[in-house]
Design an enzyme around this catalytic site. Structure first.
Site, short mmCIF file in Angstrom:
data_model
loop_
_atom_site.label_atom_id
_atom_site.label_comp_id
_atom_site.label_asym_id
_atom_site.label_seq_id
_atom_site.Cartn_x
_atom_site.Cartn_y
_atom_site.Cartn_z
N ARG A 406 5.77 37.74 37.79
CA ARG A 406 6.48 36.65 38.45
C ARG A 406 5.95 36.55 39.87
O ARG A 406 5.84 37.55 40.56
CB ARG A 406 7.99 36.89 38.51
CG ARG A 406 8.69 37.03 37.17
CD ARG A 406 10.20 37.18 37.38
NE ARG A 406 10.87 37.63 36.19
CZ ARG A 406 11.33 36.84 35.22
NH1 ARG A 406 11.16 35.55 35.32
NH2 ARG A 406 11.94 37.34 34.16
N ARG A 436 10.53 35.41 31.24
CA ARG A 436 11.63 34.50 30.93
C ARG A 436 12.08 33.67 32.12
O ARG A 436 12.30 34.18 33.21
CB ARG A 436 12.82 35.30 30.39
CG ARG A 436 13.95 34.39 29.88
CD ARG A 436 15.07 35.20 29.29
NE ARG A 436 14.63 36.04 28.19
CZ ARG A 436 14.37 35.60 26.97
NH1 ARG A 436 14.48 34.33 26.69
NH2 ARG A 436 14.01 36.44 26.02
N HIS A 466 4.13 43.87 31.73
CA HIS A 466 5.16 43.95 32.75
C HIS A 466 4.78 44.88 33.90
O HIS A 466 5.44 44.91 34.92
CB HIS A 466 6.47 44.44 32.10
CG HIS A 466 7.66 44.37 32.99
ND1 HIS A 466 8.26 45.50 33.53
CD2 HIS A 466 8.37 43.32 33.46
CE1 HIS A 466 9.29 45.16 34.28
NE2 HIS A 466 9.38 43.83 34.26
N TYR A 499 14.50 42.30 47.04
CA TYR A 499 14.42 43.32 46.00
C TYR A 499 13.98 44.64 46.62
O TYR A 499 12.99 44.68 47.36
CB TYR A 499 13.40 42.94 44.93
CG TYR A 499 13.85 41.94 43.89
CD1 TYR A 499 14.77 40.95 44.20
CD2 TYR A 499 13.34 41.97 42.61
CE1 TYR A 499 15.17 40.03 43.25
CE2 TYR A 499 13.73 41.05 41.64
CZ TYR A 499 14.65 40.07 41.97
OH TYR A 499 15.04 39.17 41.04
N ARG A 595 21.25 50.43 38.09
CA ARG A 595 21.84 49.22 38.66
C ARG A 595 22.70 48.47 37.64
O ARG A 595 23.80 48.04 37.94
CB ARG A 595 20.75 48.26 39.16
CG ARG A 595 21.36 47.03 39.86
CD ARG A 595 20.30 46.03 40.29
NE ARG A 595 19.89 45.17 39.21
CZ ARG A 595 18.64 44.99 38.83
NH1 ARG A 595 17.68 45.66 39.39
NH2 ARG A 595 18.34 44.16 37.85
#
Length: 724
Positions: A406, A436, A466, A499, A595
């Protein structure tokens, strides 16, 4: 999700339903009880409840609480679009394999629906409380009925000039079938009566998304800020929109649809074309949730239920307003005193130039030592971005290879790769176009990269890529030198500010050779089985972690030092959980810092007494993954991109890198000590499966905020102490 401070991301578990609904044999380890797991869907809702508890916390800055309300709403939408949709699909198609908790999907769906109803009502109540608090601070969301005629006049003019022309009322009659209701759109259900014939008719009016949801009531310039919701303004002008008709009823409603994307990669010749076709189909997925305002009359509701074909379980009656994702806009109001204090990331000390006015040289810094960066406390722009930008303009750099999962459309990362390709360097970008809800964005900038001469590949069939990897090949003194970056987070400058992630920079040739082999596997047909400092899924990562857990178990049984610490976004995989149970039985202290979802039960007599589970949510989204093993005093520590889920371990390309520098290992150990301390604010997983928040001590004083503490420690880190 790009740019929003959602606490959900691709790792949370709203991805690839079948990966996480595989049948699991509860008797695979007969020494453990059959009911040893927590249902993953209910655990996800428990996570979103923790987000809601932040919104409910009066000690947090008011506009940050407003932002957490928006995050909760956004999270829940995605949960319904994928997870709930997947449950329903499995039930409808007969794939009703019992979950690992032994429950049938239909029963899980009932439990999820009951909990979701409870949380949405609690969410609406929290909005009312926050709305009152905002009003006390001069930020008011007013209703049309509260406005004077003097205040209404400019709004009517605004409506006539800027809103009315874009409205599209759709009648429902024999000549006009019930219209398609797009997912997550906000709509007015309007019933009108013909003044002459007295016949009632129905119309649907979509609230335009091209207009601001919050409409300013006054012209600004005052410390008092007042808004009216766009749908409220429109609803009070319906007489003009339906001239000559009597408006009988009008109510707001919203539909959530199944937006899961399914592609059989083995049966398609062009992945991009197949994905684009599937994205078009996504818009027309079946409804899975109907939200209506609690005052909706039975006639209107019956019509919606019949036309949308939803069940009573899928109807959510809520106090208005619906769709509180719009509260992200309120969070942008310029009221600094109602927000977290600003924080400017610092440049990692090892990456700073040796002289005050000198130009930083990332490659020279990495030749001296490995560098571990901790975002957002340390700057992404002066580390990861600077690394790739320097590589792009350096004439001695021959090649750049990078994975992209991403990133933002205007990303300097993408621009750096384009600059490098246009400068004649060999550039490989492995783009995951199936990330997604970022699929369309990824397709667009993948094509942009291709046009500039970048070699763009899309990974291996059936596997998502990923891992977060970048490799630079540079010519130095007649030989080739590897410079590598392995991270826990996406190459996205926007989300890097919200993040929490880790990244390792190294010029170690062993890591460079590992990455070279991995990139060859991803872009070609090589099948690589040997890596030195990497654990790579799907072939090695699960085996490597299970082996490390088993070694800690053996060490404890032999009376040797043992201990396991794992930080992830989700802990779901049963084999990993069972191995941790066995380690706990052997006396290994196990700390889990998670998390989101946690399918592991803590504090259970006989198998998990030695397991502690904590969750920390706050200003930043905790996103890094850490795997640490005492290993009889010779610590084995990895960081990387993988969560403990079926898909990450078995159906994705993931990579963990082993840390070798004692100072890096000690830093992560110190962070774990802080996270697991009883003096640190966190949620603790109780033995009954509930999460208990610990935010204040016995005297009512606030406990330590881990993120604030790290923010202070890292920004005040002595420069001389960390340079070689």
């Amino acid at each position: 999700m790009d740019g929003e401070n959602t606490l959900v991301d691709d790792t949370l578990g709203t991805d690839n339903l079948d990966d996480d609904f595989e049948p699991w044999n509860p008797d695979s380890d007969p020494s453990l009880p059959r009911d040893r797991y927590i249902d993953r869907e209910l655990s996800w809702l428990a996570f979103n409840q923790r987000v809601l508890e932040l919104a409910e916390d009066p000690k947090l800055p008011l506009l940050e609480r407003t932002n957490f309300l928006a995050i909760f709403a956004s999270n829940l939408d995605e949960f319904f679009m994928v997870r709930v949709a997947g449950l329903k699909r499995r039930i409808m198609t007969g794939l009703a394999v019992p979950t690992n908790t032994g429950k049938a999907p239909v029963d899980v769906l009932a439990d999820v629906s009951a909990k979701a109803h409870e949380l949405q009502l609690r969410h609406a109540k929290a909005f009312q409380e926050i709305g009152a608090a905002l009003r006390a601070k001069g930020i008011t969301l007013a209703s049309w009925d509260e406005l004077s005629e003097e205040e209404r006049a400019p709004l009517r003019e605004l409506y006539a000039n800027q809103i009315f022309p874009v409205l599209m009322p759709l009648a429902v009659d024999p000549a006009h079938p019930f219209p398609y209701i797009s997912g997550l759109s906000l709509n007015l259900a309007v019933r009108v009566r013909n003044a002459k014939t007295k016949k009632e008719q129905f119309a649907r009016l979509k609230v335009p998304t091209v207009l601001p949801r919050f409409v300013r009531i006054d012209g600004g310039g005052s410390d008092k800020i007042r808004y009216i919701l766009l749908e409220d303004l429109i609803a009070n002008q319906l007489d003009e929109l339906f001239a000559g008709m009597e408006v009988v009823e009008h109510h707001v409603f919203r539909v959530t649809r199944n937006e899961d994307v399914e592609i059989d990669e083995d049966e398609t010749e062009n992945l991009i074309q197949a994905l684009e076709k599937e994205l078009l189909r996504r818009r027309f997925g079946p409804p899975i949730r109907l939200e209506v305002t609690e005052d909706m009359d039975p006639v209107t509701l019956d019509l919606l239920v019949r036309e949308l074909d939803v069940t009573d379980q899928e109807i959510y009656r809520l106090p208005g307003p619906l769709d509180l994702r719009a509260l992200f806009d309120l969070g942008r109001i310029d009221r600094p005193e109602l927000k977290y204090p600003p924080h400017v990331p610092v440049t990692a000390a090892q990456l700073q130039p040796s002289e005050p006015n000198a130009k930083p040289d990332i490659f020279a810094a990495l030749r001296r030592q490995d560098v571990m960066v901790h975002h957002p406390y340390e700057s992404f722009a002066t580390s990861v971005q600077a690394f790739l930008e320097q590589a792009a303009r350096d004439p001695n750099v021959l090649a750049i290879k990078q994975t992209l999962y991403r990133t933002s459309g205007d990303s300097p990362i993408v621009e750096a790769l384009i600059d490098a390709a246009e400068a004649g360097k060999q550039v490989l970008a492995l783009v995951e176009i199936k990330a997604r809800f970022d699929e369309q964005n990824n397709i667009e900038w993948a094509r942009k990269l291709e046009k500039s001469g970048v070699h763009v590949v899309y990974g291996l069939v059936g596997l998502k890529t990923h891992c977060k990897l970048a490799l630079v090949i540079r010519q130095e003194g007649g030989r080739l030198k590897h410079y590598s970056h392995v991270g826990t987070g996406n190459y996205n400058p926007k989300t890097s500010r919200i993040y929490e992630d880790l990244g390792l920079f190294t010029s170690d040739d062993q890591v460079g050779k590992d990455l070279t082999r991995l990139f060859n596997e991803l872009s070609g047909y090589a099948i690589e089985k040997k890596f030195k400092r990497l654990l790579v899924a799907p072939l090695h990562l699960r085996k490597g972690l299970l082996k490390a857990i088993a070694q800690e178990t053996k060490n404890a049984q032999a009376g040797k030092p043992a201990g396991i610490r794992i930080k992830v976004n989700s802990m779901v995989d049963e084999a990993i959980i069972d191995a941790l149970y066995q380690a706990s039985r052997a006396g290994v202290p196990v700390d889990i810092w998670v998390r989101g979802i946690c399918g592991l039960k803590a504090g259970q007599e006989g198998y998990s007494e030695n397991i502690r589970v904590r969750s920390i949510l706050g200003r930043y989204l905790e996103h890094s993954r850490i795997f640490s093993f005492v290993n009889n005093g010779d610590p084995l520590v990895y960081i990387g991109s993988a969560d403990m889920m079926h898909r990450n371990l078995d159906r994705r390309i993931e990579a963990l890198v082993r840390l070798t520098k004692p100072e890096h290992i000690q830093e992560l150990s110190d962070n774990f000590d802080l996270a697991m301390s009883n003096e640190t604010s966190s949620w603790e997983l109780e033995s009954d499966g509930s999460w208990a928040r610990h935010a204040v001590d016995e005297s009512g004083a606030p406990l330590v905020d881990l993120q604030n503490r790290l923010m202070y420690q890292i920004s005040h880190r002595p420069r001389a102490a960390v340079r070689l």
